[in-house]
Design a protein around this motif. Structure first.
Motif, PDB file in Angstrom:
ATOM      1  N   UNK A  81       2.822  11.293  -1.840  1.00 56.71           N
ATOM      2  CA  UNK A  81       2.753  10.415  -0.602  1.00 56.71           C
ATOM      3  C   UNK A  81       1.011  10.046  -0.148  1.00 56.71           C
ATOM      4  N   UNK A  82       0.639   8.582  -0.419  1.00 54.79           N
ATOM      5  CA  UNK A  82      -0.635   8.250   0.312  1.00 54.79           C
ATOM      6  C   UNK A  82      -0.207   8.217   1.257  1.00 54.79           C
ATOM      7  N   UNK A  83       0.415   7.814   1.861  1.00 57.51           N
ATOM      8  CA  UNK A  83      -0.181   8.005   3.983  1.00 57.51           C
ATOM      9  C   UNK A  83      -0.680   9.295   3.693  1.00 57.51           C
ATOM     10  N   UNK A  84      -0.440   9.886   3.498  1.00 59.53           N
ATOM     11  CA  UNK A  84      -1.303  11.666   3.651  1.00 59.53           C
ATOM     12  C   UNK A  84      -2.755  11.718   3.024  1.00 59.53           C
ATOM     13  N   UNK A  85      -2.877  10.569   2.234  1.00 57.30           N
ATOM     14  CA  UNK A  85      -4.175  11.070   1.498  1.00 57.30           C
ATOM     15  C   UNK A  85      -5.764   9.990   1.602  1.00 57.30           C
ATOM     16  N   UNK A  86      -6.737  11.068   1.813  1.00 59.14           N
ATOM     17  CA  UNK A  86      -8.013  10.233   1.565  1.00 59.14           C
ATOM     18  C   UNK A  86      -8.033   9.956   0.020  1.00 59.14           C
ATOM     19  N   UNK A  87      -8.238   8.509   0.233  1.00 62.74           N
ATOM     20  CA  UNK A  87      -8.621   8.171  -1.558  1.00 62.74           C
ATOM     21  C   UNK A  87     -10.002   9.137  -2.156  1.00 62.74           C
ATOM     22  N   UNK A  88     -10.633   9.043  -0.950  1.00 63.03           N
ATOM     23  CA  UNK A  88     -12.325   9.561  -2.064  1.00 63.03           C
ATOM     24  C   UNK A  88     -11.913  11.008  -2.029  1.00 63.03           C
ATOM     25  N   UNK A  89     -12.035  11.653  -1.683  1.00 63.03           N
ATOM     26  CA  UNK A  89     -11.317  12.704  -1.196  1.00 63.03           C
ATOM     27  C   UNK A  89     -10.730  13.314  -2.904  1.00 63.03           C
ATOM     28  N   UNK A  90      -9.596  12.714  -2.882  1.00 60.54           N
ATOM     29  CA  UNK A  90      -8.494  12.611  -4.223  1.00 60.54           C
ATOM     30  C   UNK A  90      -9.065  12.127  -5.524  1.00 60.54           C
ATOM     31  N   UNK A  91      -9.795  11.132  -5.269  1.00 66.23           N
ATOM     32  CA  UNK A  91     -10.614  10.546  -6.302  1.00 66.23           C
ATOM     33  C   UNK A  91     -11.750  12.658  -7.318  1.00 66.23           C
ATOM     34  N   UNK A  92     -12.111  12.518  -6.207  1.00 68.79           N
ATOM     35  CA  UNK A  92     -13.070  13.857  -6.470  1.00 68.79           C
ATOM     36  C   UNK A  92     -11.726  14.884  -7.496  1.00 68.79           C
ATOM     37  N   UNK A  93     -11.016  15.627  -6.379  1.00 65.94           N
ATOM     38  CA  UNK A  93      -9.846  16.730  -6.618  1.00 65.94           C
ATOM     39  C   UNK A  93      -9.337  15.922  -7.521  1.00 65.94           C
ATOM     40  N   UNK A  94      -8.453  14.957  -7.975  1.00 70.14           N
ATOM     41  CA  UNK A  94      -7.926  14.572  -9.535  1.00 70.14           C
ATOM     42  C   UNK A  94      -8.689  14.800 -10.142  1.00 70.14           C
ATOM     43  N   UNK A  95      -9.933  14.078 -10.423  1.00 68.54           N
ATOM     44  CA  UNK A  95     -10.843  14.459 -11.483  1.00 68.54           C
ATOM     45  C   UNK A  95     -11.065  15.454 -11.585  1.00 68.54           C
ATOM     46  N   UNK A  96     -11.447  15.968 -10.888  1.00 71.21           N
ATOM     47  CA  UNK A  96     -11.773  18.431 -11.187  1.00 71.21           C
ATOM     48  C   UNK A  96     -10.402  18.347 -12.386  1.00 71.21           C
ATOM     49  N   UNK A 131      -1.391  -4.116  12.961  1.00 68.03           N
ATOM     50  CA  UNK A 131      -0.473  -5.832  11.873  1.00 68.03           C
ATOM     51  C   UNK A 131       0.220  -5.208  10.322  1.00 68.03           C
ATOM     52  N   UNK A 132      -0.569  -3.400  10.221  1.00 66.56           N
ATOM     53  CA  UNK A 132       0.052  -2.715   8.939  1.00 66.56           C
ATOM     54  C   UNK A 132       1.323  -1.984   9.154  1.00 66.56           C
ATOM     55  N   UNK A 133       2.178  -1.791   8.477  1.00 64.66           N
ATOM     56  CA  UNK A 133       3.086  -0.798   8.285  1.00 64.66           C
ATOM     57  C   UNK A 133       2.542   0.796   7.923  1.00 64.66           C
ATOM     58  N   UNK A 134       3.549   1.631   7.839  1.00 63.48           N
ATOM     59  CA  UNK A 134       3.046   2.822   6.933  1.00 63.48           C
ATOM     60  C   UNK A 134       3.149   2.682   5.686  1.00 63.48           C
ATOM     61  N   UNK A 135       3.889   2.159   5.230  1.00 61.73           N
ATOM     62  CA  UNK A 135       4.011   0.749   3.729  1.00 61.73           C
ATOM     63  C   UNK A 135       2.933   1.103   3.369  1.00 61.73           C
ATOM     64  N   UNK A 136       2.250  -0.681   4.137  1.00 66.49           N
ATOM     65  CA  UNK A 136       1.629  -1.597   3.964  1.00 66.49           C
ATOM     66  C   UNK A 136      -0.103  -0.209   3.455  1.00 66.49           C
ATOM     67  N   UNK A 137       0.213   0.689   4.469  1.00 64.53           N
ATOM     68  CA  UNK A 137      -1.478   1.581   4.833  1.00 64.53           C
ATOM     69  C   UNK A 137      -1.175   2.897   3.451  1.00 64.53           C
ATOM     70  N   UNK A 138      -0.273   2.801   2.856  1.00 62.06           N
ATOM     71  CA  UNK A 138       0.089   3.698   1.391  1.00 62.06           C
ATOM     72  C   UNK A 138      -0.661   3.124   1.007  1.00 62.06           C
ATOM     73  N   UNK A 139      -0.076   1.707   0.636  1.00 60.74           N
ATOM     74  CA  UNK A 139      -0.460   1.000  -0.683  1.00 60.74           C
ATOM     75  C   UNK A 139      -2.250   1.087  -0.589  1.00 60.74           C
ATOM     76  N   UNK A 140      -2.652   0.389   0.727  1.00 64.87           N
ATOM     77  CA  UNK A 140      -3.878   0.468   0.694  1.00 64.87           C
ATOM     78  C   UNK A 140      -4.830   1.540   0.556  1.00 64.87           C
ATOM     79  N   UNK A 141      -4.291   2.780   1.121  1.00 66.09           N
ATOM     80  CA  UNK A 141      -5.165   4.170   0.180  1.00 66.09           C
ATOM     81  C   UNK A 141      -5.140   3.521  -1.716  1.00 66.09           C
TER      82      UNK A 141
END
Length: 339
Positions: A81-96, A131-141
């Motif tokens: 669920x990308x509403x909960x994710x820091x995309x920067x930290x997630x890159x490090x976690x996923x790549x590792x 102006x964002x919805x939570x779904x917009x936030x998830x797609x932005x992340x």
């Protein structure tokens, strides 16, 4: 030929009837089931992510552990669920995790599903912009995460660093080359499937979808998948996109199978409401192998996808779930041309 994996929701309960009575149980059994599935010749081990629930939550320690204990099986999520994710930290976690697994990660991400708590992502420090919805936030992340996986430098280096820097702007480290081509978007609507295809992600279509036409789930999914593929091609992406669908499928091989799944399973799609939106939920398939083969031949969405994820009843234990997977691989898949 079709890739066949399992999808575990990772439930645990202290109930005496549960084979996973603690978080430790479900985590360790998730690893063991991946090992068993690999030995059986399955292609994928996928895990659902939920927060504030007695289910699998933070995925990357589990994915890394599965990667260290297996050799060939694809390892993925369905979905984070990308509403909960820091995309920067997630890159490090996923790549590792991907580097530990030798490039076998297949990472499913999405807007997420209905939650156990109200606006749980706020407790994680995230809120939609004005102006964002939570779904917009998830797609932005998701877009930020997907862009960062390109591995381009963007951060201005410190002129007095603790360690010497390479020239130019710095990127996050590590970045696992090729992981960006193994990101999947879990789409509940036709529009988000097209959005994912335009970006170049792969597509995951689940056992539920927004009911956009009133047709059976598999027909709506088939149209969704074709619209996604058209958008992917129109955007000029060169590689071949991948598409998965998930299904609850049980071959009734013995008395235990019949006790668990022989009666009371929905034999047609169900209609419900999620977040004030009408949704169609896919039927379960449970029958003796010959009947099951005939049923599955009629599912056009499975035919359209290259990957099938079997949802497994993880609380019934590793041995039984390995039996569920093996029954499909040996007694159903060959007759359908999947093996």
């Amino acid at each position: 030929m079709k890739k066949i994996g399992f999808l575990s929701f990772g439930h645990w309960s202290p109930s005496p009837q549960s084979g996973t009575r603690s978080a430790a149980d479900v985590l360790l059994q998730s690893i063991e089931l991946a090992e068993a599935a690999e030995e059986l010749g399955a292609d994928g081990a996928y895990y659902r992510v939920h927060h504030f629930a007695r289910q699998l939550a933070s995925p990357f320690p589990l994915l890394a552990a599965v990667g260290a204990r297996t050799k060939t099986i694809e390892i993925g999520t369905g979905v984070i669920d990308m509403r909960y994710e820091n995309p920067f930290y997630m890159v490090e976690d996923a790549s590792s995790a991907d580097l530990i697994a030798g490039g076998r990660l297949q990472l499913g991400i999405s807007r997420g599903s209905p939650e156990q708590v109200i606006e749980g992502w706020r407790h994680f420090g995230y809120a939609p912009a004005e102006g964002e919805t939570e779904a917009d936030m998830a797609r932005r992340h998701a877009e930020t995460f997907y862009e960062l996986l390109k591995g381009k430098g963007f951060a201005k280096p410190n002129p007095r660093p603790m360690f010497p820097n390479p020239p130019g702007l710095l990127r996050l480290e590590p970045v696992s080359e090729g992981l960006r081509d193994r990101i999947w978007w879990g789409a509940a609507s036709d529009a988000t499937a097209v959005w994912a295809g335009t970006l170049g992600m792969n597509l995951q279509s689940s056992t539920l979808k927004w009911d956009e036409s009133g047709e059976p789930l598999h027909i709506q999914q088939t149209k969704q998948i074709r619209a996604y593929k058209e958008a992917f091609k129109a955007a000029g992406h060169q590689r071949e996109p991948r598409v998965s669908v998930s299904r609850s499928i049980f071959a009734l091989m013995n008395d235990m199978d019949r006790i668990y799944f022989g009666d009371g399973r929905p034999e047609q799609d169900q209609i419900g409401v999620i977040d004030n939106t009408r949704a169609v939920f896919g039927r379960s398939y449970a029958a003796e192998p010959d009947k099951l083969i005939d049923m599955l031949r009629e599912d056009t969405a499975i035919a359209e996808a290259d990957t099938l994820l079997l949802t497994v009843p993880n609380q019934l234990g590793v041995a039984y779930n390995a039996h569920v997977i093996e029954s499909i691989l040996k007694h159903v898949a060959p007759a359908l041309g999947w093996r």
